[in-house]
Design an enzyme around this catalytic site. Structure first.
Site, PDB file in Angstrom:
ATOM      1  N   ASP A 222       0.841  -1.192   0.000  1.00  0.00           N
ATOM      2  CA  ASP A 222       0.000   0.000   0.000  1.00  0.00           C
ATOM      3  C   ASP A 222       0.878   1.245   0.000  1.00  0.00           C
ATOM      4  OD1 ASP A 222      -2.955   1.008   0.613  1.00  0.00           O
ATOM      5  OD2 ASP A 222      -1.586   2.198   1.844  1.00  0.00           O
ATOM      6  N   ASN A 230      -2.847  13.064  -3.142  1.00  0.00           N
ATOM      7  CA  ASN A 230      -3.973  13.487  -3.980  1.00  0.00           C
ATOM      8  C   ASN A 230      -4.482  14.868  -3.581  1.00  0.00           C
ATOM      9  OD1 ASN A 230      -4.350  11.479  -5.918  1.00  0.00           O
ATOM     10  ND2 ASN A 230      -5.579  10.196  -4.557  1.00  0.00           N
ATOM     11  N   ASP A 239      -2.608   9.580 -10.133  1.00  0.00           N
ATOM     12  CA  ASP A 239      -2.707   8.532 -11.155  1.00  0.00           C
ATOM     13  C   ASP A 239      -1.345   8.234 -11.774  1.00  0.00           C
ATOM     14  OD1 ASP A 239      -5.397   8.338 -10.705  1.00  0.00           O
ATOM     15  OD2 ASP A 239      -6.000   9.459 -12.488  1.00  0.00           O
ATOM     16  N   GLU A 265      -4.916   2.448  -3.966  1.00  0.00           N
ATOM     17  CA  GLU A 265      -3.455   2.492  -3.957  1.00  0.00           C
ATOM     18  C   GLU A 265      -2.842   1.196  -3.460  1.00  0.00           C
ATOM     19  OE1 GLU A 265      -4.755   4.556  -0.070  1.00  0.00           O
ATOM     20  OE2 GLU A 265      -5.512   4.221  -2.102  1.00  0.00           O
TER      21      GLU A 265
END
Length: 344
Positions: A222, A230, A239, A265
């Site tokens: 992760d 973000n 992305d 993620e």
């Protein structure tokens, strides 16, 4: 699905259908000809039937449609030549030549079909316009010859156009089917395997493990603080980081291993022929590779991973294996992130 497999099935099924229906017609007309004292015509039709049946038997025996396709095509050429040469009954035989154009194109496909139709056209011209050919017994009026050659040529063109459009549509259908099949197993953003594909591969690996005892392990990874990335830089940057991370993970593991985007993620990595100790080493290698990597577009970014490891030898099945890896992942998060956790 691919073009080669579908062409194989099409060739096999088409040869069986054409061969069975054609043989039935030939047997019936052959018997009728013999009953009506046309022994040569009848025996010729029955001999052609035998060739078709032998070709179909060889195709079935060898599981190779080329035997049926080529055998029936040879029978078509023989039948065409005989009918044109003798005229059949009352010079009506050439009427049966028209369906043979479609049969030849269906069997041979576009490229070979065009060549085959050209050969049939040459045979018709030679038989009808060269009087010195010894085996020709039919006598056709000049007007019939011109009309037959012209109509046969026109029909050949129409059959060729049909086969061209059919073949192009068929290929496009296969391409779309393959694209959909690929998309159903692939994560749209990263191009990695998706959850569905990973679960299928895990089930296959588990079956191999039960049969042969071949161990395998998984790593749940992760991206740390991804929400902050973000929120700070925007989802486009997020992305790009996920895409770059997927490529990096794939470059570190072996070709026989599988990297998937598990969701958001999170990434799940399956390591074949790998025990717990080896999996922990691979996970640490992945962690260090990500920690030292620099991802950039307009700016430069450094990210870290937390990873949880589990091996099938330490779990009851793949479901508990995944749950364990997820639990170890969150243990790594609790211990400060950017670290590996797994069974002792």
């Amino acid at each position: 699905m691919n073009i080669k497999d579908t062409d194989f099935r099409r060739g096999y099924q088409l040869s069986m259908l054409v061969g069975a229906s054609g043989s039935t017609f030939l047997i019936v007309f052959g018997i009728i000809a013999i009953v009506n004292d046309r022994q040569i015509l009848g025996l010729t039709l029955l001999a052609i039937t035998l060739l078709v049946l032998v070709s179909m038997f060889l195709m079935w025996l060898m599981k190779n449609p080329s035997f049926g396709i080529n055998g029936i095509s040879i029978a078509v050429v023989i039948a065409f030549t005989y009918i044109i040469s003798t005229g059949g009954i009352d010079n009506t035989g050439p009427l049966w030549c028209y369906p043979l154009t479609l049969i030849m194109m269906l069997l041979q496909g576009l490229r070979r079909g065009v060549i085959a139709l050209f050969v049939l056209l040459i045979i018709a011209i030679v038989v009808m316009y060269i009087p010195s050919v010894s085996f020709v017994t039919a006598d056709y009026p000049q007007s019939f010859k011109v009309r037959f050659i012209a109509s046969f040529f026109a029909l050949s063109i129409m059959v060729t156009i049909y086969e061209f459009l059919r073949e192009r549509t068929h290929k496009r259908y296969i391409e779309i089917s393959n694209e959909l099949e690929h998309a159903s197993h692939t994560d749209m953003l990263t191009g990695l395997a998706n959850r569905r594909e990973m679960l299928a591969r895990l089930d296959a690996a588990y079956g191999t493990y039960n049969r042969h005892g071949a161990p395998f392990s998984i790593i749940m990874a992760d991206l740390d603080n991804f929400k902050r990335i973000n929120d700070t830089y925007g989802h486009v940057v997020g992305d790009h980081l996920l895409i770059g991370l997927g490529k990096l993970l794939s470059s570190v593991v072996r070709r026989q291993d599988l990297v998937s985007r598990w969701g958001g993620e999170e990434f799940l990595i399956m390591l074949s022929q790998t025990d717990r100790r080896q999996a922990m080493e691979v996970a640490e290698k992945l962690r260090l590779s990500v920690e030292s990597a620099v991802f950039s577009d307009e700016n430069k970014y450094q990210i870290t991973l937390s990873l949880g490891v589990q091996s099938i030898t330490e779990a009851v099945n793949t479901d508990t294996m995944i749950r364990d890896a997820d639990r170890f992942l969150y243990e790594a998060k609790r211990r400060g992130r950017n670290r590996v956790a797994g069974p002792l």
